[in-house]
Each structure stands twice: as structure tokens, then as C-alpha cells.
Design a protein around this motif. Structure first.
Motif, mmCIF file in Angstrom:
data_model
loop_
_atom_site.group_PDB
_atom_site.id
_atom_site.type_symbol
_atom_site.label_atom_id
_atom_site.label_comp_id
_atom_site.label_asym_id
_atom_site.label_seq_id
_atom_site.Cartn_x
_atom_site.Cartn_y
_atom_site.Cartn_z
ATOM 1 N N THR A 140 0.821 -1.222 0.000
ATOM 2 C CA THR A 140 0.000 0.000 0.000
ATOM 3 C C THR A 140 0.848 1.263 0.000
ATOM 4 O O THR A 140 0.403 2.312 -0.470
ATOM 5 C CB THR A 140 -0.957 0.010 1.202
ATOM 6 N N GLY A 141 2.052 1.216 0.565
ATOM 7 C CA GLY A 141 2.932 2.380 0.528
ATOM 8 C C GLY A 141 2.430 3.528 1.367
ATOM 9 O O GLY A 141 2.286 4.658 0.887
ATOM 10 N N VAL A 155 -4.649 8.693 6.440
ATOM 11 C CA VAL A 155 -3.344 8.411 5.843
ATOM 12 C C VAL A 155 -3.436 8.289 4.335
ATOM 13 O O VAL A 155 -4.459 7.887 3.780
ATOM 14 C CB VAL A 155 -2.716 7.125 6.429
ATOM 15 N N ILE A 156 -2.347 8.669 3.694
ATOM 16 C CA ILE A 156 -2.161 8.429 2.268
ATOM 17 C C ILE A 156 -1.557 7.047 2.062
ATOM 18 O O ILE A 156 -0.547 6.704 2.684
ATOM 19 C CB ILE A 156 -1.229 9.497 1.663
ATOM 20 N N LEU A 157 -2.200 6.257 1.206
ATOM 21 C CA LEU A 157 -1.635 4.989 0.747
ATOM 22 C C LEU A 157 -1.170 5.221 -0.684
ATOM 23 O O LEU A 157 -1.928 5.097 -1.652
ATOM 24 C CB LEU A 157 -2.670 3.876 0.849
ATOM 25 N N ASN A 158 0.095 5.579 -0.794
ATOM 26 C CA ASN A 158 0.634 6.114 -2.034
ATOM 27 C C ASN A 158 0.545 5.134 -3.193
ATOM 28 O O ASN A 158 0.159 5.489 -4.312
ATOM 29 C CB ASN A 158 2.091 6.535 -1.796
ATOM 30 N N ASN A 159 0.898 3.892 -2.944
ATOM 31 C CA ASN A 159 1.000 2.922 -4.042
ATOM 32 C C ASN A 159 -0.344 2.545 -4.650
ATOM 33 O O ASN A 159 -0.390 2.037 -5.779
ATOM 34 C CB ASN A 159 1.715 1.655 -3.575
ATOM 35 N N PHE A 203 -6.693 1.425 16.902
ATOM 36 C CA PHE A 203 -7.082 1.906 15.573
ATOM 37 C C PHE A 203 -7.460 0.735 14.662
ATOM 38 O O PHE A 203 -6.812 -0.316 14.678
ATOM 39 C CB PHE A 203 -5.934 2.692 14.938
ATOM 40 N N ALA A 204 -8.501 0.981 13.857
ATOM 41 C CA ALA A 204 -8.935 -0.008 12.873
ATOM 42 C C ALA A 204 -9.264 0.713 11.575
ATOM 43 O O ALA A 204 -9.731 1.864 11.580
ATOM 44 C CB ALA A 204 -10.161 -0.771 13.379
ATOM 45 N N ALA A 205 -9.039 0.010 10.452
ATOM 46 C CA ALA A 205 -9.289 0.608 9.143
ATOM 47 C C ALA A 205 -10.757 0.968 8.992
ATOM 48 O O ALA A 205 -11.650 0.187 9.323
ATOM 49 C CB ALA A 205 -8.857 -0.361 8.049
ATOM 50 N N GLY A 206 -11.001 2.195 8.484
ATOM 51 C CA GLY A 206 -12.355 2.662 8.234
ATOM 52 C C GLY A 206 -12.551 2.991 6.770
ATOM 53 O O GLY A 206 -12.042 2.292 5.890
ATOM 54 N N ALA A 207 -13.255 4.082 6.512
ATOM 55 C CA ALA A 207 -13.590 4.459 5.145
ATOM 56 C C ALA A 207 -12.348 4.849 4.364
ATOM 57 O O ALA A 207 -11.330 5.286 4.933
ATOM 58 C CB ALA A 207 -14.579 5.625 5.160
ATOM 59 N N SER A 208 -12.427 4.694 3.041
ATOM 60 C CA SER A 208 -11.341 5.120 2.172
ATOM 61 C C SER A 208 -11.935 5.787 0.941
ATOM 62 O O SER A 208 -13.140 5.680 0.664
ATOM 63 C CB SER A 208 -10.467 3.932 1.769
ATOM 64 N N ALA A 209 -11.081 6.480 0.197
ATOM 65 C CA ALA A 209 -11.514 7.165 -1.020
ATOM 66 C C ALA A 209 -10.324 7.278 -1.957
ATOM 67 O O ALA A 209 -9.174 7.356 -1.514
ATOM 68 C CB ALA A 209 -12.062 8.553 -0.702
ATOM 69 N N PRO A 210 -10.587 7.310 -3.281
ATOM 70 C CA PRO A 210 -9.489 7.393 -4.244
ATOM 71 C C PRO A 210 -8.915 8.804 -4.340
ATOM 72 O O PRO A 210 -9.600 9.795 -4.066
ATOM 73 C CB PRO A 210 -10.151 6.992 -5.562
ATOM 74 N N THR A 211 -7.663 8.882 -4.723
ATOM 75 C CA THR A 211 -6.998 10.155 -5.000
ATOM 76 C C THR A 211 -6.485 10.121 -6.434
ATOM 77 O O THR A 211 -6.715 9.152 -7.167
ATOM 78 C CB THR A 211 -5.816 10.383 -4.054
ATOM 79 N N GLY A 212 -5.756 11.162 -6.822
ATOM 80 C CA GLY A 212 -5.037 11.131 -8.077
ATOM 81 C C GLY A 212 -3.773 10.297 -7.950
ATOM 82 O O GLY A 212 -3.517 9.653 -6.921
ATOM 83 N N ALA A 213 -2.956 10.322 -8.993
ATOM 84 C CA ALA A 213 -1.763 9.483 -9.047
ATOM 85 C C ALA A 213 -0.650 10.024 -8.165
ATOM 86 O O ALA A 213 -0.352 11.214 -8.175
ATOM 87 C CB ALA A 213 -1.268 9.386 -10.494
ATOM 88 N N GLU A 214 -0.028 9.152 -7.412
ATOM 89 C CA GLU A 214 1.033 9.440 -6.455
ATOM 90 C C GLU A 214 0.665 10.571 -5.503
ATOM 91 O O GLU A 214 1.264 11.650 -5.513
ATOM 92 C CB GLU A 214 2.367 9.759 -7.129
#
Length: 426
Positions: free
Chosen positions: A85-86, A105-109, A123-134
Motif C-alpha cells: 500500500t505504501g 493516511v495516504i496509501l501512495n502505491n 485503531f482499525a481501518a475505516g472508510a477510504s476514497a481514491p486520490t489522483g496518481a502518487e
């Protein structure tokens, strides 16, 4: 008596306005981290009243939580983010509105931002959303005026800024806007003076900082050129001149010129740029905090290629002194601030990627006074600033200058103060 008077009045002649000490820190303490730390964040994650630390590392893809006990960080508890995930930059924010600090957090990869929800310090993983590249940099702030943190992300490879609106429960809705050529950093604040939060982003290859108006769907409304010798990286917002308006600073560098570029807000946008040397090479990240407890906001810049971090003192009205550089580990990056030891001074941490560590700087300006003669920062040290501070009290007729306690402020109080001063710290 006349000889004694001459000595006392010679000292009194030195008096004037209180001379505040510049930001003062102990040498860095190295806190071991997993391999290649990048982002770092601070906050009271376990609700015990002191400031803990979270460090993001991309090998093996984890967030490390360091709990604070009496100003000392214990061994970390690691949260795995998933193979490949980076994990990169990180912010502490109450994403779900329950009153405690979560981690975003940013998951760069995988070009994603993910919320890690805090429940009683776990802490436990919750919601996520897409970003642009890198995706490279994330910041938190209320973008729509609902009192809840939203987020902005700089996406280095597709020249966009991702805007992440928070539904108040930690759920994120993503949209992207143009961010110039190679966005490196983002900051949130009302930069246009219209009462609506905006986004500032650095366009590294364009050699500009861009203002995206929150009132215009985050379209670009002002372009701020940096020094033509330099390119911008990190950006930070703060009220540097105390006028209630949000100002802006960027870390800028090139082969020979390394500076914090500062713009003050006119109320209708940003005014002219002032460059302040960091006295370090290739400043990347930049942060803002009142480091010397004098009521105004100072700057911190991490100098990636000289393995130093610089503090830039705000001398008033948004005018900054050149940077004072201090050694860090190898390749310093992101900066986080907080009062780690609870003494009232703002400490800070810098991730040092190639040392597999975090460099921790403890603030001397917050140390408790060592005696009744210790009146001025840095506390814990008796110096001429303490004498100046006492003589200001004396000249103002302040009752605190009555050292003898006889109800009269006179030359005998000066002698009594100097006796305390000469006795030194216990």
C-alpha cells in the motif's frame, strides 16, 4: 550608598522592553522507527491527557503508534495497512466526530486515502476514497463550514488536488481539481478574505503556489510566483502577523537558494512575497507553531539534503528571522508539533527516512522557572533576559518587583533581585 546606587542604576540603564528569547531546543533525540519513515502526526490518541505520536513507514506498510508516558515514548504498536500500500503522509483528525483523534493516511502505491478509526486508543481501518496518481501530501480543515474536518491531497503525478469531503461519520467523497504542474504540498485556510475556506497548493515545476477558491468549486483564483531561482514544496497556513487573516508560507529551494517564501493576507488575497533563508539545503516540509511562547507563530522547515531542521523566529508583524539550523537524522521529511512533556513549550518531531528514525526536539522555552529570579524565556536558565524582565517590572511600578515585600518598590528591591540572580538556579 552612592557607589551601590551607581552599580544598580548602571544595570537599570539596560532596561527596556522585554527581550524574548528565540526558539530554543535541546539537541535531537533519535526515536527508532520501522524502515523508511515518512509521515508523522501527534495527538492524544489514548485520552490520557498527553501527546502521543504516530509514524507512517512504507516497509513493511504500517503505522506505528508511540504512547507517551510522562514525556517518554514507549515501544510502538504497529498497525499494518496492507502489503504494497505504501503508507506515506498522515494527519491526526477527528474524522468520525466522536471526540477523539483518528488517523487519516495516504496509501501512495494504491492512490487512496484511508481513515483509521480510533476506539479507546486502538485503531482499525475505516472508510477510504481514491486520490489522483502518487498522492504526496495531506492536510485537514473544515472546507464546507459544517464544523467537521475535510481533507485535501496533492497528487504529484497527475497534476491534481483531491478534495475529500467528510460526511461527519468518517465517510469521504472525493473530487479532483487542477493543481498545476507537479503539486507537492497543500494547506487549508481562508486566503481570499470571503469567509470561505480555500486550498493553497504548491506547483513545483511551475514555480508557483496556487490559491483554489472554496467559493468557486476550488478553481484557481490567484497564482503566487516563488523566487525564480527556486521551486516550492511544502506549504503551511497561519496568522503570522496577528491580524486575524490566514497567511501562507512555502518551503522553496534550488541549487543555491533555500528559503521560506512568506505571503501576508491583505484581506482580498495574498500580498507580495518575502523570502527568508532557511540556512539549510533543499527545504521540503514546513510547519507553523508558536515555538518561543511569545504569542506569534514561528516556522519550522526540514532541510532534506543537509540533514538539518531550521526554526525561523517570527519577530513580530509576520517578519521572520533567518533559520537556525539543527542537526537531524538522515533525510528529514515531515514535521509534527505538540507539547510532548507537558511543560507548555511546543516540541516537534521530524521523520528521518534514511535513518529509520524520528528526530525529536524538546523545547527549552517551556521549562518551568528554576527560581524567583527566572522571569523570562528560556526558563530554567538565568541570563540577561531575566534581568531585563525584572527591570521592566520595576520601571512600571509593578507590585511583582517588590522583592523585599515591604510594600514599596525601591532600589533595595533591585539589590534583592540581583542577590537572587547571582545565587543561580538551584
Amino acid at each position: 550608598m552612592k557607589t551601590k546606587n551607581l552599580t544598580a542604576w548602571t544595570v537599570l540603564a539596560l532596561s527596556g522592553t522585554i527581550a524574548m528569547a528565540a526558539p530554543s531546543f535541546d539537541p535531537a533525540v533519535s526515536i527508532a522507527a520501522p524502515q523508511r519513515p515518512s509521515g508523522v502526526a501527534m495527538g492524544d490518541f489514548d485520552g490520557d491527557g498527553d501527546i502521543d505520536m504516530a509514524v507512517a513507514t512504507d516497509n513493511l506498510d504500517k503505522i506505528s503508534i508511540y504512547s507517551n508516558t510522562g514525556g517518554v515514548f514507549g515501544a510502538p504498536v504497529n498497525i499494518l495497512t496492507g502489503a504494497g500500500t505504501g503508507v506515506d503522509d498522515i494527519v491526526a483528525s477527528d474524522a468520525d466526530g466522536d471526540g477523539d483523534l483518528d488517523l487519516v493516511v495516504i496509501l501512495n502505491n494504491i492512490s487512496t486515502v484511508r481513515v483509521y478509526v480510533n476506539t479507546g486508543g486502538a485503531f482499525a481501518a475505516g472508510a477510504s476514497a481514491p486520490t489522483g496518481a502518487e498522492p504526496r501530501d495531506i492536510t485537514a480543515g473544515d472546507l464546507n463550514g459544517d464544523g467537521i474536518d475535510d481533507y485535501a491531497v496533492a497528487n504529484r503525478d497527475d497534476n491534481t488536488i483531491t478534495v475529500l469531503m467528510n460526511n461527519g461519520l468518517g465517510g469521504l467523497t472525493a473530487s479532483s481539481v487542477a493543481g498545476g504542474d507537479e503539486p507537492r504540498g497543500v494547506a487549508i485556510g481562508d486566503f481570499t478574505g470571503d469567509g470561505v475556506a480555500d486550498i493553497a497548493s504548491s506547483a513545483q515545476r511551475d514555480r508557483t503556489v496556487l490559491i483554489h477558491s472554496g467559493a468557486s468549486a476550488f478553481g484557481i483564483v490567484q497564482t503566487l510566483p516563488v523566487n525564480p531561482l527556486t521551486r516550492p514544496d511544502g506549504v503551511v497556513a497561519g496568522d503570522f502577523d496577528g491580524d486575524g487573516l490566514m497567511d501562507l508560507a512555502a518551503a522553496t529551494s534550488d541549487a543555491v537558494f533555500n528559503a521560506a517564501a512568506v505571503w501576508l493576507n491583505t484581506g482580498a488575497g495574498m500580498g507580495g512575497r518575502v523570502d527568508v533563508l532557511t540556512n539549510g539545503i533543499n527545504p521540503g516540509s514546513i510547519a507553523a507553531a508558536d515555538l518561543d511562547a511569545d504569542g506569534d507563530i514561528d516556522l519550522i522547515a526540514s532541510n532534506t539534503d543537509s540533514n538539518t531542521v531550521s526554526t525561523l523566529e517570527n519577530t513580530g508583524a509576520g517578519i521572520f528571522a533567518p533559520g537556525v539550523a539543527m542537526p537531524t537524522g538522515v533525510r528529514p521529511g515531515q514535521i509534527a508539533t505538540g507539547d510532548i512533556d507537558g511543560n507548555g513549550g511546543i516540541d516537534f518531531a521530524v521523520s528521518t527516512r534514511d535513518s529509520d528514525a524520528v528526530s525529536l526536539f524538546m523545547n527549552l522555552n517551556g521549562v518551568a522557572a528554576c527560581s524567583a529570579a527566572d522571569l523570562s524565556e528560556p526558563f530554567g536558565i538565568l541570563d540577561t533576559f531575566d534581568v531585563f524582565a525584572y527591570l521592566d517590572l520595576f520601571n512600571a511600578g509593578d507590585p511583582a518587583a517588590d522583592i523585599t515585600g515591604d510594600g514599596v518598590t525601591d532600589i533595595f528591591d533591585v539589590f534583592a533581585y540581583l542577590n537572587l540572580f547571582n545565587a543561580g538556579c538551584p
